[in-house]
Scaffold this motif. Structure first.
Motif, PDB file in Angstrom:
ATOM      1  N   SER A 271     -58.290   2.136 -21.619  1.00 30.79           N
ATOM      2  CA  SER A 271     -57.902   0.437 -21.527  1.00 30.79           C
ATOM      3  C   SER A 271     -59.630   1.185 -20.258  1.00 30.79           C
ATOM      4  O   SER A 271     -59.736  -0.137 -19.944  1.00 30.79           O
ATOM      5  CB  SER A 271     -56.909   0.949 -20.742  1.00 30.79           C
ATOM      6  N   ALA A 272     -59.359   1.686 -19.368  1.00 33.57           N
ATOM      7  CA  ALA A 272     -60.884   1.991 -18.241  1.00 33.57           C
ATOM      8  C   ALA A 272     -61.913   1.799 -18.573  1.00 33.57           C
ATOM      9  O   ALA A 272     -62.737   1.144 -18.176  1.00 33.57           O
ATOM     10  CB  ALA A 272     -60.355   2.914 -17.315  1.00 33.57           C
TER      11      ALA A 272
ATOM     12  N   GLY B 119     -64.651   0.667 -20.362  1.00 33.72           N
ATOM     13  CA  GLY B 119     -64.601  -0.798 -21.284  1.00 33.72           C
ATOM     14  C   GLY B 119     -66.721  -0.797 -21.019  1.00 33.72           C
ATOM     15  O   GLY B 119     -67.295  -0.947 -20.855  1.00 33.72           O
ATOM     16  N   ILE B 120     -66.504  -2.152 -21.819  1.00 34.04           N
ATOM     17  CA  ILE B 120     -67.966  -3.251 -21.634  1.00 34.04           C
ATOM     18  C   ILE B 120     -67.953  -3.390 -19.982  1.00 34.04           C
ATOM     19  O   ILE B 120     -69.011  -3.011 -19.677  1.00 34.04           O
ATOM     20  CB  ILE B 120     -67.948  -4.842 -22.441  1.00 34.04           C
ATOM     21  N   GLY B 121     -66.921  -2.857 -19.248  1.00 35.87           N
ATOM     22  CA  GLY B 121     -67.796  -3.236 -17.801  1.00 35.87           C
ATOM     23  C   GLY B 121     -68.828  -1.828 -17.327  1.00 35.87           C
ATOM     24  O   GLY B 121     -69.076  -2.301 -16.671  1.00 35.87           O
TER      25      GLY B 121
ATOM     26  N   ILE C 197     -57.758 -12.653 -19.010  1.00 40.00           N
ATOM     27  CA  ILE C 197     -59.174 -11.469 -18.710  1.00 40.00           C
ATOM     28  C   ILE C 197     -59.922 -11.282 -20.767  1.00 40.00           C
ATOM     29  O   ILE C 197     -60.772 -11.597 -21.164  1.00 40.00           O
ATOM     30  CB  ILE C 197     -58.965 -10.792 -18.346  1.00 40.00           C
TER      31      ILE C 197
ATOM     32  N   PHE D 119     -61.951  -4.094 -11.494  1.00 40.85           N
ATOM     33  CA  PHE D 119     -62.298  -3.798 -13.213  1.00 40.85           C
ATOM     34  C   PHE D 119     -62.135  -2.841 -14.228  1.00 40.85           C
ATOM     35  O   PHE D 119     -61.976  -2.659 -15.412  1.00 40.85           O
ATOM     36  CB  PHE D 119     -63.758  -5.400 -13.734  1.00 40.85           C
ATOM     37  N   SER D 120     -63.559  -1.747 -13.678  1.00 38.81           N
ATOM     38  CA  SER D 120     -63.731  -1.033 -14.288  1.00 38.81           C
ATOM     39  C   SER D 120     -62.897  -0.018 -14.789  1.00 38.81           C
ATOM     40  O   SER D 120     -61.917   0.444 -15.772  1.00 38.81           O
ATOM     41  CB  SER D 120     -64.687  -0.185 -14.133  1.00 38.81           C
TER      42      SER D 120
ATOM     43  N   SER E 253     -59.120  -0.963 -14.736  1.00 39.01           N
ATOM     44  CA  SER E 253     -58.708  -1.676 -15.552  1.00 39.01           C
ATOM     45  C   SER E 253     -56.891  -2.103 -14.394  1.00 39.01           C
ATOM     46  O   SER E 253     -56.269  -1.991 -14.514  1.00 39.01           O
ATOM     47  CB  SER E 253     -58.270  -1.048 -16.479  1.00 39.01           C
TER      48      SER E 253
ATOM     49  N   MET F 127     -54.191  -5.758 -12.667  1.00 40.32           N
ATOM     50  CA  MET F 127     -53.072  -6.623 -13.075  1.00 40.32           C
ATOM     51  C   MET F 127     -51.669  -5.740 -13.780  1.00 40.32           C
ATOM     52  O   MET F 127     -51.351  -6.654 -15.025  1.00 40.32           O
ATOM     53  CB  MET F 127     -54.102  -7.694 -14.225  1.00 40.32           C
TER      54      MET F 127
ATOM     55  N   ALA G  77     -51.617  -3.337 -16.622  1.00 39.24           N
ATOM     56  CA  ALA G  77     -52.482  -2.641 -17.302  1.00 39.24           C
ATOM     57  C   ALA G  77     -51.600  -0.938 -17.281  1.00 39.24           C
ATOM     58  O   ALA G  77     -51.133  -0.507 -18.209  1.00 39.24           O
ATOM     59  CB  ALA G  77     -53.958  -2.602 -17.902  1.00 39.24           C
TER      60      ALA G  77
ATOM     61  N   SER H  48     -60.073  -0.949 -24.786  1.00 39.39           N
ATOM     62  CA  SER H  48     -60.011  -1.646 -23.362  1.00 39.39           C
ATOM     63  C   SER H  48     -58.540  -3.038 -23.825  1.00 39.39           C
ATOM     64  O   SER H  48     -57.979  -3.247 -23.638  1.00 39.39           O
ATOM     65  CB  SER H  48     -61.132  -2.136 -21.922  1.00 39.39           C
TER      66      SER H  48
ATOM     67  N   SER I  76     -56.041  -2.578 -24.581  1.00 37.60           N
ATOM     68  CA  SER I  76     -54.412  -2.491 -23.138  1.00 37.60           C
ATOM     69  C   SER I  76     -54.278  -3.932 -22.345  1.00 37.60           C
ATOM     70  O   SER I  76     -52.941  -3.754 -22.162  1.00 37.60           O
ATOM     71  CB  SER I  76     -54.846  -1.437 -22.402  1.00 37.60           C
ATOM     72  N   LEU I  77     -54.764  -4.630 -22.963  1.00 38.34           N
ATOM     73  CA  LEU I  77     -54.424  -6.006 -22.197  1.00 38.34           C
ATOM     74  C   LEU I  77     -53.762  -6.317 -23.050  1.00 38.34           C
ATOM     75  O   LEU I  77     -52.556  -7.685 -22.654  1.00 38.34           O
ATOM     76  CB  LEU I  77     -56.011  -6.554 -22.244  1.00 38.34           C
TER      77      LEU I  77
ATOM     78  N   LEU J 279     -57.301 -10.476  -9.583  1.00 38.68           N
ATOM     79  CA  LEU J 279     -57.114  -8.881  -9.621  1.00 38.68           C
ATOM     80  C   LEU J 279     -57.300  -8.481  -8.286  1.00 38.68           C
ATOM     81  O   LEU J 279     -56.291  -7.540  -8.206  1.00 38.68           O
ATOM     82  CB  LEU J 279     -58.520  -7.871 -10.729  1.00 38.68           C
TER      83      LEU J 279
HETATM   84  N1  TRP Z   1     -61.266  -2.046 -17.856  1.00 34.07           N
HETATM   85  C1  TRP Z   1     -62.289  -2.566 -18.536  1.00 34.07           C
HETATM   86  C2  TRP Z   1     -63.669  -2.231 -18.698  1.00 34.07           C
HETATM   87  O1  TRP Z   1     -64.248  -2.390 -17.668  1.00 34.07           O
HETATM   88  C3  TRP Z   1     -62.029  -4.280 -18.610  1.00 34.07           C
HETATM   89  C4  TRP Z   1     -60.204  -4.040 -18.668  1.00 34.07           C
HETATM   90  C5  TRP Z   1     -59.228  -3.184 -19.894  1.00 34.07           C
HETATM   91  C6  TRP Z   1     -59.152  -4.535 -17.416  1.00 34.07           C
HETATM   92  N2  TRP Z   1     -57.988  -3.364 -19.513  1.00 34.07           N
HETATM   93  C7  TRP Z   1     -57.796  -4.099 -17.572  1.00 34.07           C
HETATM   94  C8  TRP Z   1     -60.058  -4.903 -16.338  1.00 34.07           C
HETATM   95  C9  TRP Z   1     -56.705  -4.764 -17.324  1.00 34.07           C
HETATM   96  C10 TRP Z   1     -58.304  -5.703 -15.492  1.00 34.07           C
HETATM   97  C11 TRP Z   1     -57.721  -4.963 -16.347  1.00 34.07           C
HETATM   98  O2  TRP Z   1     -63.804  -2.838 -19.465  1.00 34.07           O
END
Ligand code: TRP
Length: 443
Positions: free
Chosen positions: A21-22, A24-26, A99, A224-225, A227, A230, A232, A318, A321-322, A386
């Motif tokens: 989850s953590a 990701g594209i971020g 998101i 964001f990175s 997660s 929110m 998750a 990721s 998980s959303l 967030l």
């Molecule tokens: N963490 C993911 C990323 O870095 C994106 C992501 C997945 C996310 N689940 C999340 C961000 C929940 C915020 C909350 O790309």
């Protein structure tokens, strides 16, 4: 324990799913270009400091909430306290929905770029030409939407399988694949002639470039990175077995996330410098500059395809998980079957994402507060929902259910948690104050 709720089968499965989850594209797309734009290592140091203080604390707080309540974010707040607190969970659900709607768009691009790399469509070492290809692609009304649909279908496919047979099983395959791909690409990048300059830029801090804005960017990026903010991690925490060591797991997930972000920079910066491109390129770094870099080296198409495959995998685990947050709510609270919830909401989220994609092309004239639809969604979710969620989660665990949370983290006194006081202090004071400051200065 609610009958029929899924569970992770092992510590490894849980850690890899949460890390999935953590990471990701971020991490791979956004972190390197933010570092490039914010003075290199100065940003990196700040980001790491925030990640291992506030980020780690809030992640453990989310795990504790989920593990204590064994529920989705809305149901978890309702069970543990009630009152207005479930609204925090509801905001999280909304954030997840929003998101994923735009995340699916960018994730679709990464799949498209795997295909484009393999078919030779990116074989140019002229960033300007590649910029044109990228601009034309993302502004087209059909192609990116089709790839977004494909990506969302894959996401739904994983979530359909459930916690153990879908999410955990796929993350256990995809995360190791991601690490291997990352290492292969880093070796390639670090052995390019002239790589040192990029490493120096990346690892030498220039604190004169750190402004209040850098601070904002670093905290928002950390949240964001990881997660966070929110629910998750509340949702994933609700699927762990009671005997799990939450603190150790949180350290692992945070560590893996930060490691991949740092490694992504080590992959990208040396390559960018070796070929004389601009590290402050911004969002185009991955989609424009890197293909140019790859084209300038032997077997470039293969490395380019592997890079975008890496991004696609990171995005998929990721996105899963959303979607799972939304699905968990409708399964726990509204009596939906998992299959129905995953398919229905996967489809709805796809539909809401279509305007985000079109906002880069045919609908680019439509703006709110000067932002196109995709930027607006990103801003509302990442910069508002967030941090707000993280603020309330920190307060909730720090002030409202702290004794209960400590029970959860220590497994009712069975395992030691020497950092208990520090954790409480960060959740009660440091995190809320820092987040409030960022929210206010960000607006
Ligand atoms: N963490 C993911 C990323 O870095 C994106 C992501 C997945 C996310 N689940 C999340 C961000 C929940 C915020 C909350 O790309």
């Amino acid at each position: 324990m609610a009958a029929g709720r899924g569970h992770f089968g092992s510590r490894l499965g849980f850690v890899l799913a949460a890390a999935g989850s953590a990471v990701g594209i971020g991490n791979i797309w956004k972190f390197p270009y933010m570092t490039g734009q914010n003075g290199g290592a100065a940003f990196l140091v700040l980001y790491l400091a925030l990640t291992f203080t506030i980020g780690l604390s809030v992640m453990l707080a989310e795990f504790a909430i989920g593990s204590a309540a064994q529920r989705n974010p809305v149901g978890a707040f309702a069970r543990l306290k009630g009152g207005l607190w479930p609204v925090v969970g509801a905001l999280g659900l909304l954030a997840g929905f929003v998101i994923l709607s735009f995340y699916g768009v960018v994730a679709g691009w990464t799949i498209a770029y795997v295909v484009k790399a393999l078919t030779g469509a990116l074989s140019s070492n002229d960033p300007e030409q590649l910029g044109g290809i990228f601009g034309e692609f993302i502004s087209s009304p059909i192609e990116p939407v089709a790839y977004q649909a494909l990506f969302m279908a894959l996401t739904v496919g994983v979530v359909l399988g459930g916690v153990h047979d879908g999410i955990e099983r796929w993350c256990k395959v995809l995360m190791p694949a991601l690490f291997i791909l990352l290492l292969v690409l880093i070796v390639r990048s670090l052995t390019l002639p002239g790589a040192e300059e990029g490493i120096a830029f990346y690892l030498k801090p220039d604190f004169s470039l750190v402004t209040a804005e850098t601070f904002n960017g670093a905290l928002a990026q950390a949240f964001f990175s990881l997660s966070l903010g929110m629910g998750a991690m509340i949702t994933y925490g609700s699927y762990v077995r009671k005997e799990e060591n939450l603190a150790t797991s949180a350290i692992w997930v945070t560590g893996l996330d930060a490691t991949v972000a740092i490694l992504a920079g080590l992959l990208i910066m040396p390559a960018v410098f070796a070929f004389g491109f601009n590290p402050a390129e911004g969002p185009g770094l991955s989609f424009v500059t890197l293909p140019a870099v790859f084209s300038s080296m032997p077997f470039g198409e293969v490395f380019a395809a592997l890079f975008f495959l890496l991004l696609s995998i990171a995005a998929l685990t990721s996105a899963v998980s959303l979607l799972e947050v939304v699905v968990a709510y409708f399964v726990d609270e509204r009596g939906f079957g998992r299959k129905k919830a995953a398919t229905l909401f996967g489809f709805l989220i796809f539909l809401v994402g279509v305007p985000s994609s079109l906002s880069l092309g045919v609908w680019s004239d439509f703006t709110i507060a000067g932002k196109g639809f995709l930027d607006l969604m990103d801003f509302v979710a990442t910069n508002l929902l967030l941090p707000l969620g993280g603020f309330f989660i920190a307060l909730f665990v720090g002030w409202v259910i702290y004794p209960r949370a400590i029970e959860e983290v220590t497994n009712r006194g069975e395992i030691a948690f020497p950092a208990a006081r520090l954790w409480g202090f960060v959740l009660r004071f440091v995190a809320p104050i820092a987040i409030a400051w960022i929210l206010i200065s960000g607006l």
